[in-house]
Write a protein that holds these residues in place. Structure first.
Motif, mmCIF file in Angstrom:
data_model
loop_
_atom_site.group_PDB
_atom_site.id
_atom_site.type_symbol
_atom_site.label_atom_id
_atom_site.label_comp_id
_atom_site.label_asym_id
_atom_site.label_seq_id
_atom_site.Cartn_x
_atom_site.Cartn_y
_atom_site.Cartn_z
ATOM 1 N N ALA A 56 -0.643 -23.195 -35.769
ATOM 2 C CA ALA A 56 -0.751 -21.522 -35.439
ATOM 3 C C ALA A 56 -0.328 -20.651 -34.470
ATOM 4 C CB ALA A 56 -2.798 -21.558 -35.690
ATOM 5 N N ALA A 57 -0.347 -22.156 -32.946
ATOM 6 C CA ALA A 57 0.597 -21.488 -31.824
ATOM 7 C C ALA A 57 1.865 -21.463 -32.670
ATOM 8 C CB ALA A 57 -0.267 -22.514 -31.210
ATOM 9 N N LEU A 58 2.346 -22.855 -33.060
ATOM 10 C CA LEU A 58 3.831 -22.775 -33.523
ATOM 11 C C LEU A 58 4.586 -21.406 -34.339
ATOM 12 C CD1 LEU A 58 4.131 -26.830 -33.905
ATOM 13 C CD2 LEU A 58 4.840 -25.280 -31.889
ATOM 14 N N VAL A 59 3.647 -21.191 -35.123
ATOM 15 C CA VAL A 59 3.895 -19.990 -36.276
ATOM 16 C C VAL A 59 4.210 -18.706 -35.022
ATOM 17 C CG1 VAL A 59 3.755 -18.635 -38.438
ATOM 18 C CG2 VAL A 59 3.350 -21.365 -37.733
ATOM 19 N N ALA A 60 2.511 -18.502 -34.468
ATOM 20 C CA ALA A 60 2.437 -17.119 -34.106
ATOM 21 C C ALA A 60 3.674 -17.483 -32.668
ATOM 22 C CB ALA A 60 1.239 -16.888 -33.260
ATOM 23 N N ALA A 61 4.295 -18.064 -32.077
ATOM 24 C CA ALA A 61 4.805 -18.338 -30.564
ATOM 25 C C ALA A 61 6.023 -17.866 -31.490
ATOM 26 C CB ALA A 61 5.062 -19.299 -30.484
ATOM 27 N N LEU B 253 10.423 -21.480 -28.028
ATOM 28 C CA LEU B 253 11.199 -21.967 -27.275
ATOM 29 C C LEU B 253 10.355 -23.309 -26.354
ATOM 30 C CD1 LEU B 253 14.232 -21.542 -26.822
ATOM 31 C CD2 LEU B 253 13.443 -22.453 -29.232
ATOM 32 N N VAL B 254 9.201 -22.239 -24.997
ATOM 33 C CA VAL B 254 8.974 -23.705 -24.073
ATOM 34 C C VAL B 254 7.311 -24.244 -24.994
ATOM 35 C CG1 VAL B 254 7.461 -23.158 -21.713
ATOM 36 C CG2 VAL B 254 9.758 -22.480 -22.306
ATOM 37 N N VAL B 255 6.472 -22.814 -25.895
ATOM 38 C CA VAL B 255 5.852 -23.167 -26.582
ATOM 39 C C VAL B 255 6.028 -24.213 -27.795
ATOM 40 C CG1 VAL B 255 3.996 -22.490 -28.193
ATOM 41 C CG2 VAL B 255 4.293 -21.357 -26.272
ATOM 42 N N PHE B 256 7.084 -24.273 -28.429
ATOM 43 C CA PHE B 256 7.227 -25.637 -29.153
ATOM 44 C C PHE B 256 7.468 -26.782 -28.008
ATOM 45 C CE2 PHE B 256 7.747 -22.890 -32.489
ATOM 46 C CZ PHE B 256 7.589 -22.941 -33.054
ATOM 47 N N TRP B 257 8.634 -27.105 -27.388
ATOM 48 C CA TRP B 257 8.186 -27.739 -26.183
ATOM 49 C C TRP B 257 7.418 -28.533 -25.748
ATOM 50 C CZ3 TRP B 257 7.999 -28.825 -21.445
ATOM 51 C CH2 TRP B 257 8.733 -30.908 -20.314
ATOM 52 N N ARG B 258 5.949 -27.980 -25.717
ATOM 53 C CA ARG B 258 5.114 -28.172 -24.656
ATOM 54 C C ARG B 258 3.955 -28.725 -26.144
ATOM 55 N NH1 ARG B 258 3.968 -28.893 -19.812
ATOM 56 N NH2 ARG B 258 2.446 -28.543 -20.175
ATOM 57 N N HIS B 259 4.645 -28.329 -27.496
ATOM 58 C CA HIS B 259 3.848 -29.208 -28.504
ATOM 59 C C HIS B 259 4.467 -30.078 -28.730
ATOM 60 C CE1 HIS B 259 1.334 -25.187 -28.032
ATOM 61 N NE2 HIS B 259 0.432 -25.690 -28.671
ATOM 62 N N ARG B 260 5.014 -31.369 -28.489
ATOM 63 C CA ARG B 260 6.168 -31.640 -29.402
ATOM 64 C C ARG B 260 5.127 -33.153 -29.469
ATOM 65 N NH1 ARG B 260 6.763 -31.996 -23.329
ATOM 66 N NH2 ARG B 260 7.293 -33.036 -22.761
ATOM 67 N N GLY B 261 4.532 -33.700 -28.845
ATOM 68 C CA GLY B 261 3.577 -34.051 -28.942
ATOM 69 C C GLY B 261 2.392 -33.344 -30.220
ATOM 70 N N ASN B 262 1.801 -32.729 -30.758
ATOM 71 C CA ASN B 262 1.624 -31.971 -31.652
ATOM 72 C C ASN B 262 2.677 -31.968 -32.607
ATOM 73 O OD1 ASN B 262 0.586 -30.319 -28.882
ATOM 74 N ND2 ASN B 262 -0.831 -30.557 -30.592
ATOM 75 N N VAL C 109 1.680 -25.472 -9.707
ATOM 76 C CA VAL C 109 2.119 -26.623 -8.664
ATOM 77 C C VAL C 109 0.712 -26.907 -8.148
ATOM 78 C CG1 VAL C 109 1.346 -24.033 -7.178
ATOM 79 C CG2 VAL C 109 3.069 -26.541 -6.434
ATOM 80 N N TRP C 110 -0.621 -26.400 -8.401
ATOM 81 C CA TRP C 110 -1.874 -26.978 -8.050
ATOM 82 C C TRP C 110 -1.735 -28.104 -9.158
ATOM 83 C CZ3 TRP C 110 -1.721 -23.570 -4.379
ATOM 84 C CH2 TRP C 110 -1.490 -22.235 -4.724
ATOM 85 N N LEU C 111 -1.031 -28.684 -10.255
ATOM 86 C CA LEU C 111 -1.678 -30.068 -11.175
ATOM 87 C C LEU C 111 -0.428 -30.784 -11.215
ATOM 88 C CD1 LEU C 111 -4.288 -27.494 -13.546
ATOM 89 C CD2 LEU C 111 -4.651 -28.793 -11.512
ATOM 90 N N GLY C 112 0.122 -30.998 -10.101
ATOM 91 C CA GLY C 112 1.829 -31.423 -9.874
ATOM 92 C C GLY C 112 2.221 -31.389 -11.218
ATOM 93 N N PHE C 113 2.402 -29.880 -11.290
ATOM 94 C CA PHE C 113 3.012 -28.592 -12.595
ATOM 95 C C PHE C 113 3.063 -29.437 -13.806
ATOM 96 C CE2 PHE C 113 5.888 -29.169 -8.928
ATOM 97 C CZ PHE C 113 6.011 -27.812 -8.310
ATOM 98 N N ARG C 114 1.599 -29.794 -14.206
ATOM 99 C CA ARG C 114 1.204 -30.071 -15.731
ATOM 100 C C ARG C 114 0.335 -29.476 -15.784
ATOM 101 N NH1 ARG C 114 2.109 -35.370 -13.005
ATOM 102 N NH2 ARG C 114 -0.122 -35.626 -11.755
ATOM 103 N N GLY C 115 -0.085 -28.929 -17.126
ATOM 104 C CA GLY C 115 -0.915 -27.785 -16.476
ATOM 105 C C GLY C 115 -0.550 -27.177 -18.662
ATOM 106 N N GLY C 116 -1.722 -26.252 -18.749
ATOM 107 C CA GLY C 116 -1.748 -26.138 -20.578
ATOM 108 C C GLY C 116 -0.105 -25.598 -21.033
ATOM 109 N N LYS C 117 -0.119 -25.168 -22.548
ATOM 110 C CA LYS C 117 0.209 -25.297 -23.357
ATOM 111 C C LYS C 117 1.046 -23.938 -23.720
ATOM 112 C CE LYS C 117 -0.938 -29.615 -26.018
ATOM 113 N NZ LYS C 117 -0.861 -30.212 -27.324
#
Length: 199
Positions: free
Chosen positions: A142-147, A172-181, A97-105
């Motif tokens: 690596a993140a996508l495979v691990a998730a 699924l959230v991890v994959f969505w957050r990595h859609r640009g990657n 919430v502190w960052l306008g809901f724009r956080g990490g992956k």
């Protein structure tokens, strides 16, 4: 949902929403991490500042907040509260919430909460990340495979349907957050570990 689970869900979200990447880079005089590389607040982008110490601290703290949310909730309120707190910590990291809901992956926090919820599954997920990263040198891959493998790891090591479903939902959230990657991996333009995005 009981009052205790609601309370621990709120606690997990607030703990998860602490933006350690921003706090650490500012404290070390590295500037605003959101203006560097991909603009992400996680450890991979912190590494693009050139400070391995800052990246390691971010990785450990982002993973630690997921684990801490689970362990504290489990100790005081039981397993279902622990699961709720862990999921909320992950969501807090991704959508603070502190960052306008724009956080990490969410990868480090995801691995931290998995280790705390079921350490054999968490270790397998961490090992999957490490092996994939060592072979291909792409943190995102690596993140996508691990998730993606975390749900079967959770089922194989615990037989718990609730944990397996939670791991699948968070993956699924991890994959969505990595859609640009994912798009850059397909295009062959994804930067490798330690490489500046604009180099």
């Amino acid at each position: 949902m009981t009052t205790a689970i609601l309370i621990w869900t709120g606690f997990g979200y607030l703990l998860g929403s602490i933006p350690f990447g921003i706090l650490i880079t500012r404290a070390m005089g590295l500037g605003d991490i959101r203006a560097i590389g991909s603009g992400n607040i996680g450890a991979t982008n912190v590494l693009r500042t050139g400070s391995k110490a800052a990246a390691l601290a971010t990785l450990l703290l982002d993973g630690g907040k997921g684990a801490a949310a689970v362990l504290l909730a489990r100790t005081i309120a039981g397993e279902q509260a622990a699961l709720a707190a862990g999921i909320a910590a992950f969501l807090g990291h991704c959508f603070p919430v502190w960052l306008g809901f724009r956080g990490g992956k969410g990868v480090a926090t995801f691995l931290g909460l998995m280790l705390a919820l079921a350490w054999p599954a968490g270790l397998l997920a961490c090992a999957t990340w490490a092996v994939t990263a060592a072979l291909f040198r792409f943190s995102s891959l690596a993140a996508l495979v691990a998730a993606g493998l975390s749900p079967p790891w959770a089922w194989a090591t615990t037989g718990r349907g609730d944990l397996t479903l939670a791991a699948a939902a968070l993956a699924l959230v991890v994959f969505w957050r990595h859609r640009g990657n994912i798009a850059r991996l397909r295009a062959g333009t994804e930067p490798r570990i330690g490489q500046r995005k604009d180099s």
